[in-house]
Design an enzyme around this catalytic site. Sequence first.
Site, PDB file in Angstrom:
ATOM      1  CG  ASP A 474      -2.346   0.626   0.982  1.00  0.00           C
ATOM      2  OD1 ASP A 474      -2.294   1.225   0.023  1.00  0.00           O
ATOM      3  OD2 ASP A 474      -3.298   0.407   1.788  1.00  0.00           O
ATOM      4  CG  ASP A 544      -9.509   2.295  -0.486  1.00  0.00           C
ATOM      5  OD1 ASP A 544      -9.176   1.107  -0.979  1.00  0.00           O
ATOM      6  OD2 ASP A 544      -8.957   3.215   0.057  1.00  0.00           O
TER       7      ASP A 544
END
Length: 783
Positions: A474, A544
């Site tokens: 990430d 997301d």
Amino acid sequence: MITYNKENHSFHLHTKSTSYVFFVNERKHLQHVYYGAKIKDIKNLKDFIPQYEFELGTSVSYSEEDKGYMLNYTLLEQSTYGKGDYRNPMLHLELPSGSRTTDFKYESHQECLNLHFEGMPQVRKQSTLEVKLVDVKAKVDLYLYYTVLEEEDVIVRNTKLVNRNEEKIVIDKALSMQLDVLNKEYQLLKLDGAWIRERNISIHNLTKGIVTIDSKQGNSSNSHNPFLLLKEPTTNEAYGNAIGMALVYSGNFEANVEINSHDFVRMNMGINGFDFRYPLASGEEFITPEVLMSFSDTGMSSVSNHFHDAINHHIISPNFKEKERPILVNNWEATYFDFNRKKLLAIAKKAKKLGIELFCLDDGWFSRRNDDFSSLGDWYYNKKKLPSGVKGICEKINKLGLDFGIWVEPEMVNQDSDLYRDHPEWAIQVPGRNPALGRNQMILDLSNPKVREYLKVTLYTLFSSANIKYVKWDMNRNISDVFSSHLDQQSQGKFHHLFILGLYDILEYLTKEFPDILFESCASGGNRFDLGMAYYMPQTWTSDNTDAYERVHIQEGTSMCYPLSMISNHVSGDRAHQTLRHTPLESRFNVAAFGVLGYELDLSKLTKFDFEVIKRQIVFYKEHRTLLQFGTLKRLSSIRDKNYSIWQVMNKEKDEALILYFQDKVRPNPGFSTIKMDQLQEGTYTITNRPQYMNIRVTGSLVNHVLPVKLKVNGGLLNMVANRYLYKNEEMNKTMTSDQLKNMDLLLFHTFTGTGTNDNVMMLPDYGSRIFHIKKENNTNED
Ligand code: GLA
């Protein structure tokens, strides 16, 4: 194929169905001639070159003998500033004298085999044309590279600069390529967005002036993707001319399209010239990242298919080339930071029963990480949450029959961490200023070899501490306070590029040490969805946002350049955490299935209905995984123009396809929908739809007309029934020939119109969808 014609000094690059042509003109500049559908043999090249006979008022002629030759009105393969070309240059240098005028001329060329640029992501090449240009006065060499991916209809370009001066020069801008063409009322398609709204398609008419998309965020960004497509006004998904370009780079970029006073169009792309000032010492060289370029005369979907093939064949690591990707469950939206071993195992147990193959342990497993204020940088396990460590939880998950994966965010550090307390100088910040934070965190200075060494050792230790099969990498904030305490004053302008090269250095190391780990790139969803990351990480977390309706827009845009095998999608809970929108569970799957599938909800708390439905979804996905991850995608219709999107994936043999039909909001009495498919191989086909189940709650008080028993709406009994009862939607079972499918189109059942329902009615609520399966029948009458 690359050919050189000695007579007219021209270069011809041929792919399966395109040609790219340029030549060395009398002034020894490289002049562009043509990029388009394949022309096997170009005769009288010079007849196709726009060339003025006389000087244009107020313009600058390159030489006294030939006043009509003005660089501003010439189609060039590369451009610099200073000799009368006032368009956006590809290259801008400051020479030891302080002059910024350069003028590169052809010197030689050669064909290179298996060319590789150390330390950078790139196309895995076979044959490349290298053209050497020299500015004798400036003492700088410029190499232009053209790699031809024949089968994929892609041409790859980049450059190399070499400083032959005794002193340093400064690169103010070094883009990777440019393409000059004459205007055909071009329109520009770009992929714009933001967090949870990544890569939405926007199409603009171009007029005179410059359109720039760029990133100054330190990553390739969710604001604009490093991809552009130029198309003629009549071009659509299936017809017409289009040229696409995509950059193999993960940092600051710029892409420009300029139309000048005389309708010369220039497109160029590369590392952003903003906040970039790169001193190049004597003898040093600078290599720019590659750009993939593709043309098609059969519409935008074909351009996309060229990119998909090139990426799948030449960018994705050979270890994962066309290798099926596992179905995973990720605990993030199920637990956020609030989990312990028991909770994780409960989810994993259910996942196994559902047929899921891998469990990914997301953020919150390390140090004192119980919220996003601390611990980034301290990559050792939290003893409370994981008493037997990463190894222990991994073994338990493996015992359940699932592979294990783990989340990391290695480029980051929290001020509240042991790493920051030990090495504050490793975080990017300007001495004497308070650093601006993003998600409460700072970024490590990857231009510093000590930081890279620390990360290599730490991550090597973590990844070899257990049977880790998958890593989600990430990167959750943009860069600010740009300054490196490791670089001298003169080199601060190199920072952004050195940061990205530093990241690539770490990834080169880790992917070599752990060739079998499947890496998934993530940056708060799609803040770094690019081909640079794809070279190291075969798949990317798309967004997301897992709301099926938003995902249709996001995945449609993403598919303009990136293949399904890279597009990672999860089915999450109801309602979507990002929009609070309800979309049917079947639609969440149908959209997520077009790409790499995962689940991200608390599986341990599923109702019987959800459990049974998900189980069937997974069986279907496994049965069609190759098609859904590697099939040829066509966008047949878009929710941007109509009330529905239709996507088709077809196999290479063209005898099997899946089609997604996704509806926006219900419109009463909409009429019939039909689907015009791509050409299938000749034969007879069976068309079925994926068996889907509806939660009877959707029918509201109509439920009493659907069920044989009478129930109180919103009563406990209805809830109980709704959580268990699988109401099967209509089933399609048709037989059609390939000609019928192509010319008569596939006719869908009409949708529910308020007056009744039976097996020939599609009950499609808002955001309802279906997947159709089209397969050639086995010929049983063979003689
Ligand atoms: C980012 C990712 C999410 C999740 C969280 C964890 O937002 O995109 O999927 O991993 O970080 O903090």
